[in-house]
Design a protein around this motif. Structure first.
Motif, PDB file in Angstrom:
ATOM      1  N   ASP A  57     -25.145 -16.364   7.388  1.00  7.28           N
ATOM      2  CA  ASP A  57     -25.027 -17.306   6.277  1.00  7.28           C
ATOM      3  C   ASP A  57     -25.913 -16.764   5.170  1.00  7.28           C
ATOM      4  O   ASP A  57     -27.148 -16.822   5.260  1.00  7.28           O
ATOM      5  CB  ASP A  57     -25.484 -18.692   6.725  1.00  7.28           C
ATOM      6  CG  ASP A  57     -25.476 -19.725   5.595  1.00  7.28           C
ATOM      7  OD1 ASP A  57     -25.205 -19.345   4.440  1.00  7.28           O
ATOM      8  OD2 ASP A  57     -25.762 -20.900   5.874  1.00  7.28           O
ATOM      9  N   VAL A  58     -25.308 -16.233   4.115  1.00  6.59           N
ATOM     10  CA  VAL A  58     -26.078 -15.554   3.080  1.00  6.59           C
ATOM     11  C   VAL A  58     -26.997 -16.502   2.317  1.00  6.59           C
ATOM     12  O   VAL A  58     -27.938 -16.054   1.642  1.00  6.59           O
ATOM     13  CB  VAL A  58     -25.164 -14.797   2.089  1.00  6.59           C
ATOM     14  CG1 VAL A  58     -24.378 -13.711   2.803  1.00  6.59           C
ATOM     15  CG2 VAL A  58     -24.240 -15.754   1.336  1.00  6.59           C
ATOM     16  N   SER A  59     -26.735 -17.805   2.400  1.00  7.53           N
ATOM     17  CA  SER A  59     -27.607 -18.765   1.721  1.00  7.53           C
ATOM     18  C   SER A  59     -28.913 -19.002   2.477  1.00  7.53           C
ATOM     19  O   SER A  59     -29.851 -19.585   1.928  1.00  7.53           O
ATOM     20  CB  SER A  59     -26.878 -20.101   1.528  1.00  7.53           C
ATOM     21  OG  SER A  59     -26.700 -20.772   2.757  1.00  7.53           O
ATOM     22  N   PHE A  79     -31.236 -13.886   6.253  1.00  9.10           N
ATOM     23  CA  PHE A  79     -30.826 -12.663   5.558  1.00  9.10           C
ATOM     24  C   PHE A  79     -31.911 -11.591   5.673  1.00  9.10           C
ATOM     25  O   PHE A  79     -31.625 -10.424   5.958  1.00  9.10           O
ATOM     26  CB  PHE A  79     -30.526 -12.955   4.086  1.00  9.10           C
ATOM     27  CG  PHE A  79     -29.463 -12.050   3.506  1.00  9.10           C
ATOM     28  CD1 PHE A  79     -29.407 -10.693   3.823  1.00  9.10           C
ATOM     29  CD2 PHE A  79     -28.497 -12.542   2.639  1.00  9.10           C
ATOM     30  CE1 PHE A  79     -28.425  -9.867   3.300  1.00  9.10           C
ATOM     31  CE2 PHE A  79     -27.507 -11.728   2.106  1.00  9.10           C
ATOM     32  CZ  PHE A  79     -27.481 -10.379   2.437  1.00  9.10           C
ATOM     33  N   PHE A  80     -33.164 -11.972   5.493  1.00 12.56           N
ATOM     34  CA  PHE A  80     -34.240 -10.982   5.581  1.00 12.56           C
ATOM     35  C   PHE A  80     -34.405 -10.488   7.017  1.00 12.56           C
ATOM     36  O   PHE A  80     -34.687  -9.298   7.243  1.00 12.56           O
ATOM     37  CB  PHE A  80     -35.542 -11.558   5.030  1.00 12.56           C
ATOM     38  CG  PHE A  80     -35.626 -11.484   3.536  1.00 12.56           C
ATOM     39  CD1 PHE A  80     -36.332 -10.447   2.919  1.00 12.56           C
ATOM     40  CD2 PHE A  80     -34.986 -12.408   2.736  1.00 12.56           C
ATOM     41  CE1 PHE A  80     -36.386 -10.363   1.543  1.00 12.56           C
ATOM     42  CE2 PHE A  80     -35.036 -12.331   1.353  1.00 12.56           C
ATOM     43  CZ  PHE A  80     -35.746 -11.301   0.744  1.00 12.56           C
ATOM     44  N   ALA A  81     -34.212 -11.373   8.004  1.00  8.94           N
ATOM     45  CA  ALA A  81     -34.256 -10.932   9.399  1.00  8.94           C
ATOM     46  C   ALA A  81     -33.120  -9.961   9.694  1.00  8.94           C
ATOM     47  O   ALA A  81     -33.299  -8.978  10.436  1.00  8.94           O
ATOM     48  CB  ALA A  81     -34.170 -12.149  10.320  1.00  8.94           C
ATOM     49  N   TYR A  82     -31.955 -10.235   9.118  1.00  5.02           N
ATOM     50  CA  TYR A  82     -30.796  -9.349   9.275  1.00  5.02           C
ATOM     51  C   TYR A  82     -31.094  -7.970   8.697  1.00  5.02           C
ATOM     52  O   TYR A  82     -30.810  -6.936   9.325  1.00  5.02           O
ATOM     53  CB  TYR A  82     -29.602  -9.985   8.567  1.00  5.02           C
ATOM     54  CG  TYR A  82     -28.341  -9.154   8.502  1.00  5.02           C
ATOM     55  CD1 TYR A  82     -27.625  -8.830   9.650  1.00  5.02           C
ATOM     56  CD2 TYR A  82     -27.839  -8.722   7.276  1.00  5.02           C
ATOM     57  CE1 TYR A  82     -26.450  -8.093   9.586  1.00  5.02           C
ATOM     58  CE2 TYR A  82     -26.663  -7.984   7.201  1.00  5.02           C
ATOM     59  CZ  TYR A  82     -25.976  -7.671   8.354  1.00  5.02           C
ATOM     60  OH  TYR A  82     -24.808  -6.948   8.266  1.00  5.02           O
ATOM     61  N   GLY A 126     -29.502 -10.814  -0.776  1.00  2.09           N
ATOM     62  CA  GLY A 126     -29.058  -9.477  -0.411  1.00  2.09           C
ATOM     63  C   GLY A 126     -29.717  -8.393  -1.233  1.00  2.09           C
ATOM     64  O   GLY A 126     -30.014  -7.294  -0.733  1.00  2.09           O
ATOM     65  N   THR A 127     -29.955  -8.680  -2.491  1.00  2.00           N
ATOM     66  CA  THR A 127     -30.623  -7.713  -3.363  1.00  2.00           C
ATOM     67  C   THR A 127     -32.085  -7.542  -2.965  1.00  2.00           C
ATOM     68  O   THR A 127     -32.572  -6.415  -2.776  1.00  2.00           O
ATOM     69  CB  THR A 127     -30.522  -8.167  -4.826  1.00  2.00           C
ATOM     70  OG1 THR A 127     -29.142  -8.250  -5.213  1.00  2.00           O
ATOM     71  CG2 THR A 127     -31.240  -7.199  -5.751  1.00  2.00           C
ATOM     72  N   LYS A 128     -32.783  -8.661  -2.844  1.00  2.00           N
ATOM     73  CA  LYS A 128     -34.215  -8.599  -2.550  1.00  2.00           C
ATOM     74  C   LYS A 128     -34.500  -8.038  -1.158  1.00  2.00           C
ATOM     75  O   LYS A 128     -35.539  -7.409  -0.939  1.00  2.00           O
ATOM     76  CB  LYS A 128     -34.822 -10.002  -2.677  1.00  2.00           C
ATOM     77  CG  LYS A 128     -34.850 -10.526  -4.100  1.00  2.00           C
ATOM     78  CD  LYS A 128     -35.917  -9.835  -4.947  1.00  2.00           C
ATOM     79  CE  LYS A 128     -37.300 -10.307  -4.575  1.00  2.00           C
ATOM     80  NZ  LYS A 128     -38.350  -9.637  -5.403  1.00  2.00           N
ATOM     81  N   ALA A 129     -33.596  -8.239  -0.220  1.00  2.00           N
ATOM     82  CA  ALA A 129     -33.820  -7.759   1.142  1.00  2.00           C
ATOM     83  C   ALA A 129     -33.756  -6.235   1.231  1.00  2.00           C
ATOM     84  O   ALA A 129     -34.458  -5.624   2.044  1.00  2.00           O
ATOM     85  CB  ALA A 129     -32.804  -8.388   2.092  1.00  2.00           C
ATOM     86  N   PHE A 130     -32.908  -5.617   0.406  1.00  2.00           N
ATOM     87  CA  PHE A 130     -32.693  -4.175   0.529  1.00  2.00           C
ATOM     88  C   PHE A 130     -33.259  -3.348  -0.630  1.00  2.00           C
ATOM     89  O   PHE A 130     -33.415  -2.138  -0.497  1.00  2.00           O
ATOM     90  CB  PHE A 130     -31.187  -3.888   0.665  1.00  2.00           C
ATOM     91  CG  PHE A 130     -30.588  -4.415   1.934  1.00  2.00           C
ATOM     92  CD1 PHE A 130     -30.763  -3.725   3.125  1.00  2.00           C
ATOM     93  CD2 PHE A 130     -29.871  -5.602   1.955  1.00  2.00           C
ATOM     94  CE1 PHE A 130     -30.218  -4.205   4.311  1.00  2.00           C
ATOM     95  CE2 PHE A 130     -29.317  -6.090   3.127  1.00  2.00           C
ATOM     96  CZ  PHE A 130     -29.496  -5.392   4.313  1.00  2.00           C
TER      97      PHE A 130
END
Length: 289
Positions: free
Chosen positions: A65-67, A72-75, A123-127
């Motif tokens: 769930d991208v929200s 998302f950060f764990a992913y 998604g941007t901040k995670a990568f």
């Protein structure tokens, strides 16, 4: 013969179980990329990954769930540990919500913004940090032609897609010279199920049911997901800052540039014309009288 530029690259695609995300997954698999696919519909996504693996691709499927910021950060951390540095991130996941701003409940706006805007931010901040430290990588965020113009009945969707555009265009300027490519995608009408699966709070003018709205979208959408995916990948190869998909997207982009305020009159006339055409088709005798 030169090696395909996507061969061996690790590509992350959100919303990969259908539509543009699925078409991107198939195209990148064919071109030799290693795929990290995510979607909330894990059953459909696992079927996609199985199809790609059967054809020889390296593809994994994860429910995401991208929200959900923590998820998302764990992913992203999991992928870094299991696959290594990610080369391409395509923040594609999105939903639709129909209704006037006056009619839309705040919780429904929150729901849409969580996926369509915050999903892109997450998604941007995670990568991004890893890409900046390595001096390479691609971040591609999917906006819309509704990130170029406002349309009645699409206030929440337009707000999110305008936000994606502003966020992405700012990021592109901030990372200039770093080696990281940032692209913003503006699809026009794409033949996906987004209209059929939209949450409808209030029908758009001239439409009498959600099913009719989906049919109208299907009739006007001219670009296939496969064509959209090919355009996106070509844009990544060329490091295009703005990727317009479809002739309608190019027309709308030009309209917004030339008539940044007056375009709203064109939108209004187009909606009126669509309503009159629908009425003529459904009641030809009345139209002749």
């Amino acid at each position: 013969m030169a090696q395909d530029p996507f061969a061996g690259k690790i590509a992350v695609i959100t919303g990969a179980a259908s539509g543009i995300g699925l078409a991107l997954a198939r195209d990148l698999a064919r071109r030799g990329a290693r795929l990290a696919l995510s979607d909330v519909n894990i059953e459909r996504l696992e079927a996609v990954a199985a199809e790609l693996r059967a054809a020889g691709a390296n593809a994994r499927a994860d429910r995401l769930d991208v929200s959900d910021r923590a998820a998302f950060f764990a992913y992203a951390d999991m992928l870094a540990g299991e696959l290594g540095p990610v080369d391409i991130v395509i923040n594609n996941a999105g939903v639709a919500l129909v209704g006037s701003i006056a009619a839309l409940p705040l919780d429904q706006i929150d729901w849409l913004m969580g996926i369509n805007f915050w999903g892109v931010v997450h998604g941007t901040k995670a990568f991004l940090p890893g890409m900046l430290s390595r001096g390479r990588g691609s971040i591609v965020n999917v906006s819309s032609v509704f990130g170029l113009i406002g349309v009645p009945g699409q206030g929440a969707y337009c707000a999110a897609k305008f936000a994606v555009r502003g966020f992405t265009e700012t990021l592109r300027q901030e990372v200039a010279g770093s080696g990281v490519y940032v692209g913003c995608v503006h699809p026009g009408g794409i033949k996906t199920n987004i209209a059929a699966s939209a949450r409808t709070v209030e029908l758009m003018p001239g439409v009498d049911s959600p099913e009719a709205m989906a049919r109208r979208f299907e009739e006007t959408a001219r670009t296939t997901p496969e064509q959209a995916a090919a355009t996106i990948l070509r844009g990544i190869e060329r490091r295009s800052p703005r990727i317009l998909i479809g002739g309608d997207a190019r027309v709308i982009s030009g309209l917004a540039r030339l008539f940044p305020v007056a375009y709203s009159a064109v939108v209004r006339k187009a909606l009126e014309f669509a309503t009159k055409s629908k009425n003529r088709n459904e009641n030809p005798a009345a139209a002749r009288s």
